[in-house]
Design a protein around this motif. Structure first.
Motif, mmCIF file in Angstrom:
data_model
loop_
_atom_site.group_PDB
_atom_site.id
_atom_site.type_symbol
_atom_site.label_atom_id
_atom_site.label_comp_id
_atom_site.label_asym_id
_atom_site.label_seq_id
_atom_site.Cartn_x
_atom_site.Cartn_y
_atom_site.Cartn_z
ATOM 1 N N UNK A 18 -46.554 -8.768 -28.775
ATOM 2 C CA UNK A 18 -47.407 -8.714 -27.588
ATOM 3 C C UNK A 18 -46.918 -7.680 -26.565
ATOM 4 N N UNK A 19 -46.002 -6.813 -26.966
ATOM 5 C CA UNK A 19 -45.498 -5.788 -26.046
ATOM 6 C C UNK A 19 -46.628 -4.853 -25.607
ATOM 7 N N UNK A 20 -47.470 -4.439 -26.536
ATOM 8 C CA UNK A 20 -48.563 -3.524 -26.185
ATOM 9 C C UNK A 20 -49.547 -4.180 -25.213
ATOM 10 N N UNK A 26 -50.165 -4.570 -17.504
ATOM 11 C CA UNK A 26 -49.478 -3.930 -16.375
ATOM 12 C C UNK A 26 -50.348 -2.822 -15.782
ATOM 13 N N UNK A 27 -51.050 -2.078 -16.626
ATOM 14 C CA UNK A 27 -51.955 -1.032 -16.124
ATOM 15 C C UNK A 27 -53.048 -1.657 -15.262
ATOM 16 N N UNK A 131 -48.759 3.290 -18.030
ATOM 17 C CA UNK A 131 -48.658 1.973 -18.655
ATOM 18 C C UNK A 131 -49.605 1.886 -19.857
ATOM 19 N N UNK A 132 -50.832 2.389 -19.715
ATOM 20 C CA UNK A 132 -51.784 2.354 -20.822
ATOM 21 C C UNK A 132 -51.290 3.198 -21.995
ATOM 22 N N UNK A 133 -50.702 4.352 -21.705
ATOM 23 C CA UNK A 133 -50.156 5.197 -22.774
ATOM 24 C C UNK A 133 -49.007 4.491 -23.492
ATOM 25 N N UNK A 134 -48.159 3.826 -22.725
ATOM 26 C CA UNK A 134 -47.068 3.061 -23.335
ATOM 27 C C UNK A 134 -47.649 1.967 -24.232
ATOM 28 N N UNK A 139 -48.278 -0.267 -29.342
ATOM 29 C CA UNK A 139 -49.222 -0.914 -30.251
ATOM 30 C C UNK A 139 -49.207 -0.309 -31.635
ATOM 31 N N UNK A 140 -48.916 0.963 -31.723
ATOM 32 C CA UNK A 140 -48.830 1.624 -33.024
ATOM 33 C C UNK A 140 -47.486 1.375 -33.712
#
Length: 171
Positions: A18-20, A26-27, A131-134, A139-140
Motif C-alpha cells: 500500500x506504499x503507492x 499524500x498528494x 507525491x503522485x510521481x512517487x 506502484x510499479x
C-alpha cells in the motif's frame, strides 16, 4: 504515522503493497491542505497568528494529515525494501540513505528553487505532483493492490482542480 504503520505492518505483513496508495493520498492531502487554508485561518486572521497556541491551532489541521501520511510511508517503504534486500542492515542503510538525501536535497530545493522560482502556490502544486510521481514509481516496483488505481485517480482529480489563484485572491 510511523507508529501507526508499524502496528499496521505487524497486523498485516503485506501492507507494504500500500506504499503507492499512501503516496497518492499524500498528494490529495497536500492539495486539500492548500485548498482549506483560508477556512482554517479565517477565524484567526493572519495578523493574530503570533501566539504559540494560535500557531498550533492553525498549523495542526493544515500540516498534520500530510505529515502523518509521510510518517506512515517511511516504514511501509522500509518493509517493501526488506522483501528485495538480503539483510535487515542493508534495508535500514538503504532506507536511511534515501531519507537523508531526500531531507537534505528537499530542504535546499524548497528554499532555493521552488519558492523563489514558483512561489508558494505553485510549490504546493509541485509537491503534490511529486507525491503522485512517487506513487507511480512505487506502484510499479511492488505489486500494488487495485486500490492504487482509485488513489491515483483521486490524486489526478485533486491536482486537476487545484485552486490556483486562491492565495493571491485572499491577500
Amino acid at each position: 504515522g510511523g507508529l501507526a504503520a508499524a502496528l499496521w505492518l505487524r497486523l498485516m505483513p503485506g501492507a507494504y503493497r500500500f506504499a503507492a496508495p499512501l503516496a497518492f493520498v499524500a498528494a490529495v492531502a497536500v492539495v486539500a491542505s492548500y485548498r482549506y487554508f483560508p477556512s482554517v485561518i479565517e477565524p484567526f486572521g493572519l495578523a493574530s497568528i503570533t501566539q504559540p497556541e494560535a500557531i498550533v491551532r492553525v498549523s495542526l489541521p493544515l500540516m498534520f494529515p500530510v505529515s502523518f501520511i509521510s510518517g506512515m510511508f517511511f516504514p511501509v517503504v522500509g518493509a517493501a525494501l526488506r522483501t528485495g534486500l538480503t539483510t535487515e542492515v542493508a534495508t535500514a542503510g538503504t532506507l536511511t540513505l534515501a531519507n537523508t538525501i531526500g531531507a537534505a536535497v528537499g530542504s535546499l530545493v524548497a528554499g532555493f528553487v521552488l519558492l523563489p522560482l514558483l512561489g508558494i502556490e505553485r510549490s504546493f502544486f509541485a509537491i503534490g505532483l511529486l507525491y503522485a510521481a512517487v506513487g507511480m514509481v512505487v506502484g510499479r516496483l511492488w505489486r500494488a493492490p487495485l486500490i492504487v488505481y482509485g488513489a491515483a485517480a483521486a490524486a489526478v482529480i485533486a491536482l486537476a482542480v487545484f485552486p490556483f489563484g486562491q492565495f493571491n485572491a485572499r491577500l
